[in-house]
Design a protein around this motif. Structure first.
Motif, PDB file in Angstrom:
ATOM      1  N   ILE A   4      -5.532  28.764 -47.870  1.00  0.00           N
ATOM      2  CA  ILE A   4      -4.612  27.626 -47.888  1.00  0.00           C
ATOM      3  C   ILE A   4      -5.121  26.594 -48.889  1.00  0.00           C
ATOM      4  N   GLY A   5      -4.301  26.293 -49.878  1.00  0.00           N
ATOM      5  CA  GLY A   5      -4.684  25.346 -50.915  1.00  0.00           C
ATOM      6  C   GLY A   5      -4.420  23.914 -50.480  1.00  0.00           C
ATOM      7  N   VAL A   6      -5.332  23.031 -50.844  1.00  0.00           N
ATOM      8  CA  VAL A   6      -5.149  21.601 -50.596  1.00  0.00           C
ATOM      9  C   VAL A   6      -5.185  20.910 -51.960  1.00  0.00           C
ATOM     10  N   ILE A   7      -4.088  20.272 -52.319  1.00  0.00           N
ATOM     11  CA  ILE A   7      -4.004  19.680 -53.661  1.00  0.00           C
ATOM     12  C   ILE A   7      -4.574  18.268 -53.658  1.00  0.00           C
ATOM     13  N   THR A   8      -5.478  18.009 -54.579  1.00  0.00           N
ATOM     14  CA  THR A   8      -6.035  16.666 -54.744  1.00  0.00           C
ATOM     15  C   THR A   8      -5.314  15.957 -55.884  1.00  0.00           C
ATOM     16  N   PHE A   9      -4.787  14.781 -55.572  1.00  0.00           N
ATOM     17  CA  PHE A   9      -4.126  13.921 -56.555  1.00  0.00           C
ATOM     18  C   PHE A   9      -5.035  12.706 -56.793  1.00  0.00           C
ATOM     19  N   PRO A  10      -4.849  11.971 -57.887  1.00  0.00           N
ATOM     20  CA  PRO A  10      -5.621  10.737 -58.053  1.00  0.00           C
ATOM     21  C   PRO A  10      -5.259   9.770 -56.925  1.00  0.00           C
ATOM     22  N   GLY A  11      -6.227   9.458 -56.078  1.00  0.00           N
ATOM     23  CA  GLY A  11      -5.946   8.572 -54.954  1.00  0.00           C
ATOM     24  C   GLY A  11      -5.778   9.293 -53.626  1.00  0.00           C
ATOM     25  N   SER A  12      -5.893  10.623 -53.624  1.00  0.00           N
ATOM     26  CA  SER A  12      -5.884  11.344 -52.343  1.00  0.00           C
ATOM     27  C   SER A  12      -7.126  10.950 -51.554  1.00  0.00           C
ATOM     28  N   LEU A  13      -6.982  10.821 -50.236  1.00  0.00           N
ATOM     29  CA  LEU A  13      -8.127  10.447 -49.398  1.00  0.00           C
ATOM     30  C   LEU A  13      -8.510  11.540 -48.413  1.00  0.00           C
ATOM     31  N   ASP A  14      -7.526  12.267 -47.922  1.00  0.00           N
ATOM     32  CA  ASP A  14      -7.763  13.168 -46.801  1.00  0.00           C
ATOM     33  C   ASP A  14      -7.799  14.625 -47.229  1.00  0.00           C
ATOM     34  N   ASP A  15      -8.035  14.855 -48.527  1.00  0.00           N
ATOM     35  CA  ASP A  15      -8.052  16.234 -49.010  1.00  0.00           C
ATOM     36  C   ASP A  15      -9.226  17.022 -48.417  1.00  0.00           C
ATOM     37  N   ARG A  16     -10.391  16.364 -48.317  1.00  0.00           N
ATOM     38  CA  ARG A  16     -11.543  17.087 -47.758  1.00  0.00           C
ATOM     39  C   ARG A  16     -11.347  17.335 -46.263  1.00  0.00           C
ATOM     40  N   ASP A  17     -10.745  16.375 -45.574  1.00  0.00           N
ATOM     41  CA  ASP A  17     -10.473  16.560 -44.143  1.00  0.00           C
ATOM     42  C   ASP A  17      -9.492  17.713 -43.931  1.00  0.00           C
ATOM     43  N   ALA A  18      -8.494  17.808 -44.820  1.00  0.00           N
ATOM     44  CA  ALA A  18      -7.515  18.897 -44.698  1.00  0.00           C
ATOM     45  C   ALA A  18      -8.187  20.245 -44.953  1.00  0.00           C
ATOM     46  N   GLN A  19      -9.108  20.273 -45.933  1.00  0.00           N
ATOM     47  CA  GLN A  19      -9.841  21.517 -46.201  1.00  0.00           C
ATOM     48  C   GLN A  19     -10.645  21.925 -44.969  1.00  0.00           C
ATOM     49  N   ARG A  20     -11.268  20.938 -44.346  1.00  0.00           N
ATOM     50  CA  ARG A  20     -12.070  21.204 -43.151  1.00  0.00           C
ATOM     51  C   ARG A  20     -11.185  21.732 -42.016  1.00  0.00           C
ATOM     52  N   ALA A  21     -10.008  21.136 -41.867  1.00  0.00           N
ATOM     53  CA  ALA A  21      -9.087  21.579 -40.811  1.00  0.00           C
ATOM     54  C   ALA A  21      -8.674  23.035 -41.042  1.00  0.00           C
ATOM     55  N   VAL A  22      -8.421  23.378 -42.299  1.00  0.00           N
ATOM     56  CA  VAL A  22      -8.051  24.753 -42.653  1.00  0.00           C
ATOM     57  C   VAL A  22      -9.183  25.710 -42.250  1.00  0.00           C
ATOM     58  N   ARG A  23     -10.401  25.290 -42.553  1.00  0.00           N
ATOM     59  CA  ARG A  23     -11.566  26.132 -42.233  1.00  0.00           C
ATOM     60  C   ARG A  23     -11.731  26.293 -40.722  1.00  0.00           C
ATOM     61  N   LEU A  24     -11.577  25.172 -39.996  1.00  0.00           N
ATOM     62  CA  LEU A  24     -11.731  25.213 -38.538  1.00  0.00           C
ATOM     63  C   LEU A  24     -10.641  26.069 -37.884  1.00  0.00           C
ATOM     64  N   ALA A  25      -9.476  26.141 -38.541  1.00  0.00           N
ATOM     65  CA  ALA A  25      -8.379  26.947 -37.990  1.00  0.00           C
ATOM     66  C   ALA A  25      -8.562  28.427 -38.296  1.00  0.00           C
ATOM     67  N   GLY A  26      -9.501  28.743 -39.204  1.00  0.00           N
ATOM     68  CA  GLY A  26      -9.793  30.144 -39.462  1.00  0.00           C
ATOM     69  C   GLY A  26      -9.312  30.690 -40.788  1.00  0.00           C
ATOM     70  N   ALA A  27      -8.918  29.799 -41.702  1.00  0.00           N
ATOM     71  CA  ALA A  27      -8.506  30.256 -43.036  1.00  0.00           C
ATOM     72  C   ALA A  27      -9.497  29.738 -44.081  1.00  0.00           C
ATOM     73  N   THR A  28      -9.332  30.200 -45.298  1.00  0.00           N
ATOM     74  CA  THR A  28     -10.197  29.755 -46.386  1.00  0.00           C
ATOM     75  C   THR A  28      -9.515  28.625 -47.147  1.00  0.00           C
ATOM     76  N   PRO A  29     -10.132  27.438 -47.174  1.00  0.00           N
ATOM     77  CA  PRO A  29      -9.541  26.346 -47.946  1.00  0.00           C
ATOM     78  C   PRO A  29      -9.815  26.500 -49.437  1.00  0.00           C
ATOM     79  N   VAL A  30      -8.813  26.207 -50.247  1.00  0.00           N
ATOM     80  CA  VAL A  30      -8.969  26.264 -51.702  1.00  0.00           C
ATOM     81  C   VAL A  30      -8.585  24.904 -52.269  1.00  0.00           C
ATOM     82  N   ALA A  31      -9.522  24.278 -53.001  1.00  0.00           N
ATOM     83  CA  ALA A  31      -9.238  22.981 -53.609  1.00  0.00           C
ATOM     84  C   ALA A  31      -8.378  23.194 -54.850  1.00  0.00           C
ATOM     85  N   LEU A  32      -7.214  22.556 -54.885  1.00  0.00           N
ATOM     86  CA  LEU A  32      -6.322  22.647 -56.045  1.00  0.00           C
ATOM     87  C   LEU A  32      -6.221  21.267 -56.699  1.00  0.00           C
TER      88      LEU A  32
END
Lengths: 233, 86
Positions: A4-32
């Protein structure tokens, strides 16, 4: 494994938290990255919360014109699960992937609290792991979370079961019909103002009757995307 | 250089919390002859020259980018020629 990709925009704050949530749910987070035109083969996408471009012009408006959004819009049309959280929800409305718009809270203030919601539609790509009529508590934090649309659009969203999350208790921001989140007609694109990614690990979530900061009600949002992708495979 | 001015306002039927906050401050200051305030946006778009094509382009941008038709209206687009002595 599902990615599951999480897109980082200039000014994104919760991108790392979303990546962590993806990982905790059992998928691989991908930073986009917003400036790229590649989704790097991910199976689903999260547009995270924050204040992209400082909320200039309108919340989410400039981010919705980012290079990568062309690919997001194309993938969404093909059925890829796309979740917009808070600023991400604002981007989805600005990109016309979801109807309506978000305006400044009716009371004029920023609000930050644990928010009770009802999951009104448990058949979308992002809510299929919730029991019917589930009531959940996840954090809410925004200044411009008032959901509005014209009367015909509201009636259509309600009639088609596309109000996915509804605020319970006091309406926090003036959203019409207490709407906290909606989906597109197909159910693969969902946007909501509250933050499921902040309620995915015991010790770091909202308080529960059992213990402080123990709430993990948001985890099923991410688990739902994984389940829908596995079912489709 | 000439400037095309685009003005955008929140839709009249929608609550404008910014304007409401300013109106509230006015009332607290004891100003009673102002009954309401609404706040919008003004875009000053500088162009090399004003042609029909440029005007059409800015008009399209006003609808598609400068405003969101769900929550706002473009209320005016006006052309301001460059000052003669600039």
């Amino acid at each position: 494994m599902t990615s599951i990709g999480v897109i980082t925009f200039p000014g994104s704050l919760d991108d790392r938290d979303a990546q962590r949530a993806v990982r905790l749910a059992g998928a691989t987070p991908v930073a986009l990255w917003h400036g790229s035109h590649s989704l790097e083969g991910v199976d689903a996408i999260v547009l995270p919360g924050g204040f992209s471009y400082g909320d200039y012009l309108r919340c989410g408006a400039i981010a919705s014109l980012s290079p990568i959004m062309a690919e997001v819009i194309e993938a969404a049309a093909k059925g890829m699960p796309v979740l917009g959280i808070c600023n991400g929800f604002q981007m989805l409305t600005e990109a016309h992937l979801l109807e309506g718009g978000l305006i400044r809270n009716d009371h004029g203030g920023f609000i930050c609290r644990d928010q009770k919601l009802r999951v009104e539609n448990t058949s979308t790509a992002w809510t299929n792991q919730f029991p019917t009529g589930a009531e959940i508590t996840i954090p809410l934090k925004n200044g411009e979370g008032g959901f509005i649309a014209d009367a015909a659009t509201i009636a259509r969203l309600e009639g088609e079961g596309r109000v996915v999350f509804r605020y319970l208790g006091v309406n926090p921001n003036g959203s019409l019909n207490d709407i906290a989140g909606i989906s597109n007609a197909r159910g693969n694109v969902v946007g909501l103002m509250p933050h499921p990614e902040h309620a995915t690990e015991e010790g770091f979530g909202p308080d529960t009757a059992l213990a402080m900061r123990n709430g993990t009600d948001g985890l099923a949002v991410f688990a739902s995307a994984i389940a829908s992708l596995v079912a489709a495979a | 250089m000439p400037v095309i001015v685009v003005e955008v306002m929140p839709k009249p039927e929608l609550l404008d919390p910014q304007g409401k906050a300013v109106a509230g401050a006015l009332h607290r200051l004891g100003i009673s002859d102002i009954s309401g305030v609404r706040i919008g946006k003004r875009f000053e778009v500088t162009v090399d020259e004003v042609t029909d094509a440029v005007l059409a382009e800015v008009t399209k941008l006003a609808d598609d980018m400068f405003s969101n038709s769900v929550i706002e209206d473009v209320v005016s687009i006006s052309v301001h020629p460059a000052p003669a002595s600039a």
